[in-house]
Design an enzyme around this catalytic site. Structure first.
Site, short mmCIF file in Angstrom:
data_model
loop_
_atom_site.label_atom_id
_atom_site.label_comp_id
_atom_site.label_asym_id
_atom_site.label_seq_id
_atom_site.Cartn_x
_atom_site.Cartn_y
_atom_site.Cartn_z
N GLY A 1 3.05 -1.16 4.37
CA GLY A 1 2.96 0.33 4.01
C GLY A 1 4.49 0.74 3.49
O GLY A 1 5.02 0.36 2.45
N ASN B 15 0.77 -1.26 0.10
CA ASN B 15 -0.05 -0.01 0.00
C ASN B 15 0.93 1.25 0.03
O ASN B 15 1.47 1.77 0.97
CB ASN B 15 -0.90 0.10 1.39
CG ASN B 15 -1.79 1.28 1.38
OD1 ASN B 15 -1.79 1.98 0.39
ND2 ASN B 15 -2.29 1.59 2.57
N HIS C 111 -9.27 1.55 4.68
CA HIS C 111 -8.18 1.59 5.46
C HIS C 111 -8.27 2.71 6.61
O HIS C 111 -9.28 3.53 6.69
CB HIS C 111 -7.17 2.23 4.45
CG HIS C 111 -5.63 2.03 5.27
ND1 HIS C 111 -5.17 3.00 6.08
CD2 HIS C 111 -4.64 1.27 5.03
CE1 HIS C 111 -4.01 2.56 6.37
NE2 HIS C 111 -3.70 1.54 5.97
N LYS D 257 0.11 4.06 -0.10
CA LYS D 257 -0.28 5.40 0.34
C LYS D 257 -0.30 6.71 -0.53
O LYS D 257 -0.14 6.63 -1.82
CB LYS D 257 0.10 5.78 1.77
CG LYS D 257 -0.09 4.15 2.59
CD LYS D 257 0.23 4.58 3.95
CE LYS D 257 -0.05 3.09 4.68
NZ LYS D 257 0.05 3.19 6.28
P1 13P Z 1 3.19 0.46 7.60
O1 13P Z 1 3.75 -0.92 6.97
O2 13P Z 1 3.84 1.68 7.08
O3 13P Z 1 3.22 0.28 9.16
O4 13P Z 1 1.68 0.34 6.99
C1 13P Z 1 0.62 -0.68 7.25
C2 13P Z 1 -0.31 -0.09 6.38
O5 13P Z 1 -1.26 0.77 6.77
C3 13P Z 1 -0.72 -0.78 5.25
O6 13P Z 1 -1.96 -0.70 4.56
#
Ligand code: 13P
Length: 250
Positions: free
Chosen positions: A233, A9, A94, A11
């Site tokens: 993430g 992800n 999410h 983001k």
């Molecule tokens: P991180 O791996 O950066 O903690 O993020 C996890 C996440 O929100 C995946 O959707």
């Protein structure tokens, strides 16, 4: 249990202009993967991501969608728009969308239903905050999130949903849930699905863990019987780190 899926992800990271090359890099770094490999990118990057994934084992996902087919919804993106680009997966609900963009269990349910109706694979996110965990209401909360997200969905369609258990306190904090904590909740989620539907459906659903998953802790988490993958993430933004997690999913 469900098919193994390791999904990144991104983001709100990476530019469209660097996306095609990066997805190719991910594909090259994960050749021979024994699980499904997915990169979920911002809307603006999807066309380039699909281009980069062409002819490889990597699939592309979006990070959100709108639950209406089309119309006067300024700034929104429909399932058909995603499908037209060649997108296969879509992250829904999410915790960052629930927290910052007022997504509710009701809109999450509408989005899951729309994705399934159109043939996109939803990656449905659930998870508790630190306050909720400390108050001892983790499973009550997650049961409600699952029941509401699956309202009005047939067993046949439910089996197609990917669930990501992401404790909010573990996201981007470097504080991973222990493998035991993650397994406890993922197993309980499967139990909720068995109650809503039946055992075969519950067993078919892929349940991922997400929250500070990285090359160092992935193997232990993925070895648990009810954890069928990860939603990654930060570690999905570097192809070598992401590839190590994919490698751990055997
Ligand atoms: P991180 O791996 O950066 O903690 O993020 C996890 C996440 O929100 C995946 O959707």
């Amino acid at each position: 249990m469900g098919k193994y899926i390791i999904a990144g992800n991104w983001k709100m990271n990476k530019l469209p202009s660097e996306t095609c090359a990066f997805v190719k890099e991910v594909a090259a770094a994960t050749v021979g993967a024994q699980c499904e490999v997915v990169c979920c990118t911002p809307f603006t990057n999807l066309a380039e991501a699909v281009k980069g994934a062409q002819g490889t084992h990597v699939s592309i996902g979006a990070e959100n969608l709108h639950f209406e087919d089309k119309g006067a919804y300024t700034g929104e993106v429909s399932a058909d728009m995603l499908l037209d680009l060649g997108v296969k997966y879509v992250i829904i609900g999410h915790s960052e969308r629930r927290q910052y963009f007022a997504e509710t269990d009701e809109t999450v349910n509408l989005k899951v239903k729309k994705a399934l109706e159109k043939g996109l694979i939803p990656i449905l996110c659930v998870g508790e905050s630190l306050e909720q965990r400390e108050a001892g209401i983790t499973m009550d909360l997650i049961t409600i999130q699952i029941k509401k997200a699956f309202a009005g969905i047939s067993a046949e369609n439910a089996a197609k949903v990917v669930i990501a258990y992401e404790p909010i306190w573990a996201i981007g904090t470097g504080k991973t849930a222990t493998a035991e904590q993650a397994e406890e909740v993922c197993g309980a989620i499967r139990g909720v699905l068995a109650g809503l539907y039946d055992e075969p459906t519950a067993k078919t659903v892929t349940i991922q863990y997400g929250g500070s998953m990285n090359a160092g802790n992935a193997a232990e988490l993925l070895a648990k019987p009810n954890i069928d993958g990860g939603l990654i993430g930060g570690a999905s933004l570097k192809s070598a780190d992401f590839a190590k997690i994919v490698e751990a999913a055997k």
